[in-house]
Design an enzyme around this catalytic site. Structure first.
Site, PDB file in Angstrom:
ATOM      1  N   LYS B  74     -33.435  -9.149  -8.618  1.00 41.12           N
ATOM      2  CA  LYS B  74     -33.523  -9.164 -10.005  1.00 41.12           C
ATOM      3  C   LYS B  74     -32.567 -10.348 -10.570  1.00 41.12           C
ATOM      4  O   LYS B  74     -31.418 -10.702 -10.117  1.00 41.12           O
ATOM      5  CB  LYS B  74     -33.058  -8.116 -10.561  1.00 41.12           C
ATOM      6  CG  LYS B  74     -33.197  -7.904 -12.261  1.00 41.12           C
ATOM      7  CD  LYS B  74     -32.777  -6.501 -12.801  1.00 41.12           C
ATOM      8  CE  LYS B  74     -33.210  -6.525 -14.075  1.00 41.12           C
ATOM      9  NZ  LYS B  74     -32.736  -4.955 -14.739  1.00 41.12           N
ATOM     10  N   SER B 150     -36.673  -2.762 -16.726  1.00 40.19           N
ATOM     11  CA  SER B 150     -36.321  -3.984 -16.760  1.00 40.19           C
ATOM     12  C   SER B 150     -36.451  -4.869 -15.443  1.00 40.19           C
ATOM     13  O   SER B 150     -36.779  -5.996 -15.591  1.00 40.19           O
ATOM     14  CB  SER B 150     -34.932  -4.367 -17.532  1.00 40.19           C
ATOM     15  OG  SER B 150     -34.046  -3.919 -16.774  1.00 40.19           O
ATOM     16  N   SER B 174     -33.947   1.493 -15.774  1.00 45.20           N
ATOM     17  CA  SER B 174     -34.423   0.130 -15.447  1.00 45.20           C
ATOM     18  C   SER B 174     -34.794  -0.078 -13.836  1.00 45.20           C
ATOM     19  O   SER B 174     -35.586  -1.103 -13.415  1.00 45.20           O
ATOM     20  CB  SER B 174     -33.988  -1.024 -15.878  1.00 45.20           C
ATOM     21  OG  SER B 174     -33.859  -1.100 -17.277  1.00 45.20           O
TER      22      SER B 174
END
Lengths: 60, 461
Positions: B74, B150, B174
């Site tokens: 990420k 996310s 997330s």
């Protein structure tokens, strides 16, 4: 709490913070504040004693 | 191929890390244009790291349990030499990171190869990865739908088979939300278990990092590799490494079924996996904890305030460079009365005490993961229980209460969504007391061994 009330709060607090809020941002800010007002209503109803501390604990 | 088998094949010499990386880069080049999992592919770096793994093997050294395994990161974890965008336009002119984040360092030390940085909601503030700057990450099971967020880019990359493993962060759900919507495994460990150093903060009171994988064994492998003491992370608890790889057996584990709050607010197909898992685990005790909605409300307020505080300098100078999906929420977060935030932190502590009573009655709570299957991209509202609610924040309705108090929680995918009456991925959440990730892995192994849990295969892309 009306949209006008929330906008007045936003304008006054933003001025205190030196945070400009443009007219096109205000509807979203008011929508965000409405979410916060609803969340605040939930936490306000929790009965807390004066002995109940906040979650984060500082360890020296 | 999964991570463990890939590493075994590389270590046994039946393939090489360089060959695996070249195949991965070609696959990403061919397929990621339609998915937007990656915002940067670190091809040069990946080739160099793979060559180093192969050289170590040739020299008789052990490159580690993740030898040559491609890793999706990420883009809120620092990667040396790249600006860490955290999904933003604002950070495009940030200085390149001087070193890898601690989690990336640990995975590199275990042999993993960094293949690229992945798409996310801007500054991690969202559950949908409909990023205005990079475009939305598309769900490998239906590209017209969101991957969740996310950490949507990492989850979709793993679900699509672009990489076997990935890492993300979980502040309110997330990791677990995109894992659930994409049909893969995801773990949010106990707050303070894994170092967050070099992972950009969103709301530090709740920020966690953790792994994604397509097999439970790989999830354990990555989590074990990420563990390690880091004196530079102020939120990490002093805790020995507690490996979870290979754990099996339910001996003595008491299971509870999340009731009350957790039976409302979701579609039948998204809630059904709870009952299916309870049947496999022999769970019959229904537990309706107090203060769940209040705990979630506290999490929302603290997140708003901490996120706004973190980004206030940018909000003052260049608010219109934020993603429209985050900008006004950050602005609103800057304007909350101080009383609400202190009250929220005290309510959070009260919810933590209430939640601790769950574990007087059981050792692992079986809870819903998501209120729905992946919505179409652009979905603003949804219907639940006869009411219209804002769809994006509602995706965290079942995950947010647990991250708010740091409990370890795992997203468990249903191998066959049709068993829940669904045509898209659905799953459930397992939740344990602090520091008991071992119980989550034992329970999950039983669900996988029974054939209930596993990753559904997306259609070819």
């Amino acid at each position: 709490m009306t949209d006008e009330d929330l906008e007045a709060h936003a304008r006054a607090t933003a001025a205190l913070l030196g945070l400009p809020i443009a007219p096109h941002q205000m509807p979203g800010v008011i929508a965000g504040l409405k979410v916060a007002v609803a969340a605040a209503a939930l936490i306000e109803r929790v009965p807390l004693t004066e002995a109940e501390e906040a979650a984060p604990v500082f360890r020296a | 191929m999964n991570a463990a088998r890939t590493a075994a094949a590389i270590r046994a010499g039946t393939t090489t890390a360089v060959a695996v990386v070249e195949a991965t880069l070609a696959d990403i080049a061919a397929r990621d244009g339609a998915l937007t999992c990656f915002t940067a592919v670190t091809a040069d770096r990946a080739r160099a790291e793979a060559a180093a793994v192969d050289a170590a093997i040739a020299a008789g050294r052990d490159p580690g349990p993740l030898a040559g395994v491609p890793l999706a990161v990420k883009n809120l974890f620092d990667l040396e030499g790249l600006p860490t965008l955290a999904g933003s336009k604002i950070r495009r002119d940030a200085a390149p990171a001087m070193q890898d984040a601690f989690a990336v360092q640990r995975l590199r030390a275990a042999g993993a190869v960094v293949i690229g940085a992945t798409n996310m909601d801007e500054f991690a503030f969202g559950f949908s990865t409909e990023n205005a700057h990079a475009g939305p990450t598309r769900n490998p099971h239906d590209p017209a739908r969101i991957a969740g967020g996310s950490s949507g880019g990492s989850a979709a990359a793993v679900a699509a088979g672009l990489t076997p493993i990935g890492i993300g962060s979980d502040t309110n759900g997330s990791i677990r939300v995109p894992a659930g919507l994409c049909g893969i495994w995801g773990l949010k460990p106990t707050y303070g278990r894994l170092s967050r150093r070099g992972a950009h903060l969103f709301a530090g009171s709740f920020d966690h990092v953790g792994p994604f994988a397509r097999s439970l064994d790989d999830l354990a492998l990555v989590h074990d590799a990420m563990q390690g003491e880091d004196p530079a992370d102020p939120a990490q608890a002093p805790r020995a490494i507690e490996p979870v790889s290979g754990l099996r057996g339910l001996g003595g584990i008491r299971f509870g079924i999340a009731a009350g709050y957790f039976e409302r607010g979701g579609h039948a197909e998204a809630l059904a996996p709870v009952g299916l898992a309870a049947a496999v685990l022999g769970a019959t005790t229904r537990i309706a904890p107090d203060l769940v909605a209040e705990g979630r409300a506290a999490a929302m307020l603290i997140t708003l305030a901490e996120g706004a505080n973190l980004h206030l300098p940018s909000l003052r100078r260049r608010a219109d460079d934020f993603d429209p999906l985050t900008r006004d929420r950050f602005l609103a977060g800057a304007l909350l009365p101080a009383h609400w935030i202190t009250q929220a932190q005290r309510v959070r502590a009260a919810w933590a005490r209430a939640a601790s009573r769950i574990f007087d009655m059981c050792d692992v709570l079986v809870a819903p993961l998501l209120p729905c299957v992946a919505p179409p991209i652009g979905t603003a509202v949804m219907e639940v229980d006869g009411a219209t609610v804002a769809a994006r924040p509602h995706l965290g309705v079942y995950t947010q209460p647990f991250s708010a108090i740091g409990l370890p929680a795992m997203a468990v995918p249903l191998a066959d969504p049709a068993r829940a009456g669904a045509t898209l991925p659905v799953g459930l959440q397992l939740v344990a007391p602090p520091w008991r990730e071992d119980l989550l892995f034992r329970a999950a192994a039983a669900l996988a061994d029974a054939g209930l849990a596993g990753c559904p295969t997306p259609p070819p892309s």
